[in-house]
Write a protein that holds these residues in place. Structure first.
Motif, PDB file in Angstrom:
ATOM      1  N   GLY A  31       0.504  -1.297  -0.023  1.00  0.00           N
ATOM      2  CA  GLY A  31      -0.052  -0.280  -0.296  1.00  0.00           C
ATOM      3  C   GLY A  31       0.647   1.125   0.140  1.00  0.00           C
ATOM      4  N   MET A  32       2.120   1.536   0.393  1.00  0.00           N
ATOM      5  CA  MET A  32       3.209   2.450   0.885  1.00  0.00           C
ATOM      6  C   MET A  32       3.716   2.605  -0.702  1.00  0.00           C
ATOM      7  SD  MET A  32       5.537   3.221   3.507  1.00  0.00           S
ATOM      8  CE  MET A  32       5.312   3.779   4.620  1.00  0.00           C
ATOM      9  N   GLY A  33       3.801   1.163  -1.088  1.00  0.00           N
ATOM     10  CA  GLY A  33       4.464   1.294  -2.497  1.00  0.00           C
ATOM     11  C   GLY A  33       3.352   1.854  -3.052  1.00  0.00           C
ATOM     12  N   LYS A  34       2.292   1.248  -3.314  1.00  0.00           N
ATOM     13  CA  LYS A  34       1.597   2.030  -4.578  1.00  0.00           C
ATOM     14  C   LYS A  34       1.423   3.686  -4.764  1.00  0.00           C
ATOM     15  CE  LYS A  34      -1.588  -1.880  -4.969  1.00  0.00           C
ATOM     16  NZ  LYS A  34      -3.468  -2.152  -4.669  1.00  0.00           N
ATOM     17  N   ALA A  35       1.295   4.423  -2.977  1.00  0.00           N
ATOM     18  CA  ALA A  35       1.109   5.514  -2.284  1.00  0.00           C
ATOM     19  C   ALA A  35       2.639   6.516  -3.226  1.00  0.00           C
ATOM     20  CB  ALA A  35       0.859   5.982  -1.172  1.00  0.00           C
ATOM     21  N   ILE A  36       3.380   5.977  -2.806  1.00  0.00           N
ATOM     22  CA  ILE A  36       4.676   5.773  -3.669  1.00  0.00           C
ATOM     23  C   ILE A  36       4.179   6.357  -5.090  1.00  0.00           C
ATOM     24  CG2 ILE A  36       7.663   5.721  -4.027  1.00  0.00           C
ATOM     25  CD1 ILE A  36       7.294   5.286  -1.173  1.00  0.00           C
ATOM     26  N   VAL A  37       3.693   5.375  -6.244  1.00  0.00           N
ATOM     27  CA  VAL A  37       3.917   5.591  -6.940  1.00  0.00           C
ATOM     28  C   VAL A  37       3.167   6.569  -7.670  1.00  0.00           C
ATOM     29  CG1 VAL A  37       3.504   4.116  -9.431  1.00  0.00           C
ATOM     30  CG2 VAL A  37       4.385   2.711  -7.953  1.00  0.00           C
ATOM     31  N   ALA A  38       1.865   6.686  -7.039  1.00  0.00           N
ATOM     32  CA  ALA A  38       0.853   7.809  -7.110  1.00  0.00           C
ATOM     33  C   ALA A  38       1.314   9.363  -7.299  1.00  0.00           C
ATOM     34  CB  ALA A  38      -0.673   7.473  -6.236  1.00  0.00           C
ATOM     35  N   SER A  39       2.544   9.340  -6.274  1.00  0.00           N
ATOM     36  CA  SER A  39       3.191  10.691  -6.264  1.00  0.00           C
ATOM     37  C   SER A  39       3.947  11.224  -7.373  1.00  0.00           C
ATOM     38  CB  SER A  39       3.908  10.636  -4.907  1.00  0.00           C
ATOM     39  OG  SER A  39       5.437  10.109  -5.303  1.00  0.00           O
ATOM     40  N   GLY A  40       3.883  10.496  -8.030  1.00  0.00           N
ATOM     41  CA  GLY A  40       4.598  10.791  -9.501  1.00  0.00           C
ATOM     42  C   GLY A  40       6.525  10.689  -9.494  1.00  0.00           C
ATOM     43  N   ILE A  41       6.799  10.400  -8.239  1.00  0.00           N
ATOM     44  CA  ILE A  41       8.311   9.805  -8.825  1.00  0.00           C
ATOM     45  C   ILE A  41       8.483   8.968  -8.924  1.00  0.00           C
ATOM     46  CG2 ILE A  41       8.032  12.313  -5.932  1.00  0.00           C
ATOM     47  CD1 ILE A  41       9.348   9.212  -4.358  1.00  0.00           C
ATOM     48  N   VAL A  42       8.415   7.791  -8.861  1.00  0.00           N
ATOM     49  CA  VAL A  42       8.543   7.336  -9.961  1.00  0.00           C
ATOM     50  C   VAL A  42       8.721   7.081 -11.421  1.00  0.00           C
ATOM     51  CG1 VAL A  42       8.527   4.532  -9.904  1.00  0.00           C
ATOM     52  CG2 VAL A  42       8.119   5.783  -7.830  1.00  0.00           C
ATOM     53  N   THR A  43       9.776   6.769 -12.269  1.00  0.00           N
ATOM     54  CA  THR A  43      10.494   6.769 -13.212  1.00  0.00           C
ATOM     55  C   THR A  43      10.817   5.085 -13.691  1.00  0.00           C
ATOM     56  OG1 THR A  43      12.582   6.882 -13.215  1.00  0.00           O
ATOM     57  CG2 THR A  43      10.838   9.094 -13.729  1.00  0.00           C
ATOM     58  N   VAL A  44      10.655   4.303 -14.647  1.00  0.00           N
ATOM     59  CA  VAL A  44      10.640   3.477 -15.473  1.00  0.00           C
ATOM     60  C   VAL A  44      11.616   3.611 -16.626  1.00  0.00           C
ATOM     61  CG1 VAL A  44       9.807   1.451 -15.536  1.00  0.00           C
ATOM     62  CG2 VAL A  44       8.257   2.151 -14.136  1.00  0.00           C
ATOM     63  N   ASN A  45      12.632   3.114 -17.017  1.00  0.00           N
ATOM     64  CA  ASN A  45      12.905   3.290 -18.154  1.00  0.00           C
ATOM     65  C   ASN A  45      12.949   5.647 -18.268  1.00  0.00           C
ATOM     66  OD1 ASN A  45      13.966   0.712 -18.281  1.00  0.00           O
ATOM     67  ND2 ASN A  45      12.568   0.253 -18.670  1.00  0.00           N
ATOM     68  N   GLY A  46      13.311   5.620 -17.348  1.00  0.00           N
ATOM     69  CA  GLY A  46      13.228   7.170 -17.662  1.00  0.00           C
ATOM     70  C   GLY A  46      12.048   8.099 -18.156  1.00  0.00           C
ATOM     71  N   ASN A  47      10.639   7.368 -18.168  1.00  0.00           N
ATOM     72  CA  ASN A  47       9.447   7.817 -18.016  1.00  0.00           C
ATOM     73  C   ASN A  47       8.456   8.098 -16.854  1.00  0.00           C
ATOM     74  OD1 ASN A  47      10.313   8.421 -20.983  1.00  0.00           O
ATOM     75  ND2 ASN A  47       9.684   6.062 -20.942  1.00  0.00           N
ATOM     76  N   ILE A  48       8.081   8.383 -16.326  1.00  0.00           N
ATOM     77  CA  ILE A  48       7.127   8.651 -15.782  1.00  0.00           C
ATOM     78  C   ILE A  48       6.054   7.912 -14.956  1.00  0.00           C
ATOM     79  CG2 ILE A  48       5.579  10.303 -13.744  1.00  0.00           C
ATOM     80  CD1 ILE A  48       6.922  12.516 -14.604  1.00  0.00           C
ATOM     81  N   GLU A  49       5.831   6.929 -14.224  1.00  0.00           N
ATOM     82  CA  GLU A  49       4.656   6.230 -13.930  1.00  0.00           C
ATOM     83  C   GLU A  49       4.141   6.104 -12.978  1.00  0.00           C
ATOM     84  OE1 GLU A  49       2.874   3.140 -15.096  1.00  0.00           O
ATOM     85  OE2 GLU A  49       5.159   3.228 -16.719  1.00  0.00           O
ATOM     86  N   LEU A  50       2.911   6.351 -13.479  1.00  0.00           N
ATOM     87  CA  LEU A  50       1.832   5.931 -12.525  1.00  0.00           C
ATOM     88  C   LEU A  50       0.842   5.026 -12.765  1.00  0.00           C
ATOM     89  CD1 LEU A  50       0.614   9.530 -13.275  1.00  0.00           C
ATOM     90  CD2 LEU A  50       1.646   9.355 -11.606  1.00  0.00           C
ATOM     91  N   ARG A  51       1.373   3.736 -13.350  1.00  0.00           N
ATOM     92  CA  ARG A  51       0.590   2.832 -13.140  1.00  0.00           C
ATOM     93  C   ARG A  51       1.113   1.831 -12.273  1.00  0.00           C
ATOM     94  NH1 ARG A  51       1.420  -0.144 -18.994  1.00  0.00           N
ATOM     95  NH2 ARG A  51       3.621   1.138 -18.019  1.00  0.00           N
ATOM     96  N   LYS A  52       0.640   1.408 -10.838  1.00  0.00           N
ATOM     97  CA  LYS A  52       0.737   1.163  -9.683  1.00  0.00           C
ATOM     98  C   LYS A  52       1.394  -0.697  -9.819  1.00  0.00           C
ATOM     99  CE  LYS A  52      -1.671   3.994  -7.418  1.00  0.00           C
ATOM    100  NZ  LYS A  52      -2.828   5.130  -8.545  1.00  0.00           N
ATOM    101  N   THR A  53       0.296  -1.131 -10.425  1.00  0.00           N
ATOM    102  CA  THR A  53       1.291  -2.355 -11.047  1.00  0.00           C
ATOM    103  C   THR A  53       1.809  -2.615 -12.472  1.00  0.00           C
ATOM    104  OG1 THR A  53      -1.478  -2.889 -11.620  1.00  0.00           O
ATOM    105  CG2 THR A  53      -0.712  -3.082  -9.731  1.00  0.00           C
ATOM    106  N   CYS A  54       2.022  -1.358 -12.967  1.00  0.00           N
ATOM    107  CA  CYS A  54       3.025  -1.989 -14.114  1.00  0.00           C
ATOM    108  C   CYS A  54       3.719  -2.937 -13.744  1.00  0.00           C
ATOM    109  CB  CYS A  54       3.682  -0.969 -14.150  1.00  0.00           C
ATOM    110  SG  CYS A  54       4.671  -0.719 -15.747  1.00  0.00           S
ATOM    111  N   LYS A  55       3.882  -3.816 -14.529  1.00  0.00           N
ATOM    112  CA  LYS A  55       4.845  -5.035 -14.720  1.00  0.00           C
ATOM    113  C   LYS A  55       6.416  -4.344 -15.017  1.00  0.00           C
ATOM    114  CE  LYS A  55       1.204  -8.360 -16.314  1.00  0.00           C
ATOM    115  NZ  LYS A  55       0.487  -9.149 -17.144  1.00  0.00           N
ATOM    116  N   ILE A  56       6.918  -4.668 -14.314  1.00  0.00           N
ATOM    117  CA  ILE A  56       8.653  -4.768 -14.472  1.00  0.00           C
ATOM    118  C   ILE A  56       8.970  -5.921 -14.852  1.00  0.00           C
ATOM    119  CG2 ILE A  56      10.620  -4.211 -12.838  1.00  0.00           C
ATOM    120  CD1 ILE A  56       8.781  -1.930 -13.658  1.00  0.00           C
ATOM    121  N   VAL A  57       9.852  -5.881 -15.637  1.00  0.00           N
ATOM    122  CA  VAL A  57      10.868  -7.650 -16.483  1.00  0.00           C
ATOM    123  C   VAL A  57      12.382  -6.913 -16.168  1.00  0.00           C
ATOM    124  CG1 VAL A  57       8.422  -8.357 -18.574  1.00  0.00           C
ATOM    125  CG2 VAL A  57      10.094  -6.316 -18.685  1.00  0.00           C
ATOM    126  N   ALA A  58      13.015  -8.139 -16.341  1.00  0.00           N
ATOM    127  CA  ALA A  58      13.779  -7.833 -16.389  1.00  0.00           C
ATOM    128  C   ALA A  58      14.538  -7.067 -17.167  1.00  0.00           C
ATOM    129  CB  ALA A  58      14.745  -9.025 -16.542  1.00  0.00           C
TER     130      ALA A  58
END
Length: 72
Positions: A31-58
């Motif tokens: 739940g805290m992880g979801k809040a962190i993602v929702a805050s807009g401070i997370v990037t995946v491969n350089g792009n802001i990611e707001l999908r909490k359950t985005c699939k992260i692969v190798a």
């Protein structure tokens, strides 16, 4: 910048973003992880990611402020 390496379990193709944040110790719960993602401070491969359950692969690189998670 603190680099964290996270290795996927052999039987898994991906991990959900909010769970990854929890598993590497940057959040106390999913739940805290979801809040962190929702805050807009997370990037995946350089792009802001707001999908909490985005699939992260190798090969993905997830950045949260001064932490960078390399998924292996």
């Amino acid at each position: 910048m603190k680099i964290i390496e996270f290795t996927l379990e052999p039987d898994r193709d991906y991990v959900e973003l909010n769970q990854l944040i929890k598993l590497v110790g940057l959040a106390g719960s999913g739940g805290m992880g979801k809040a962190i993602v929702a805050s807009g401070i997370v990037t995946v491969n350089g792009n802001i990611e707001l999908r909490k359950t985005c699939k992260i692969v190798a090969g993905n690189i997830v950045r949260i402020e001064d932490h960078e998670i390399h998924v292996l």
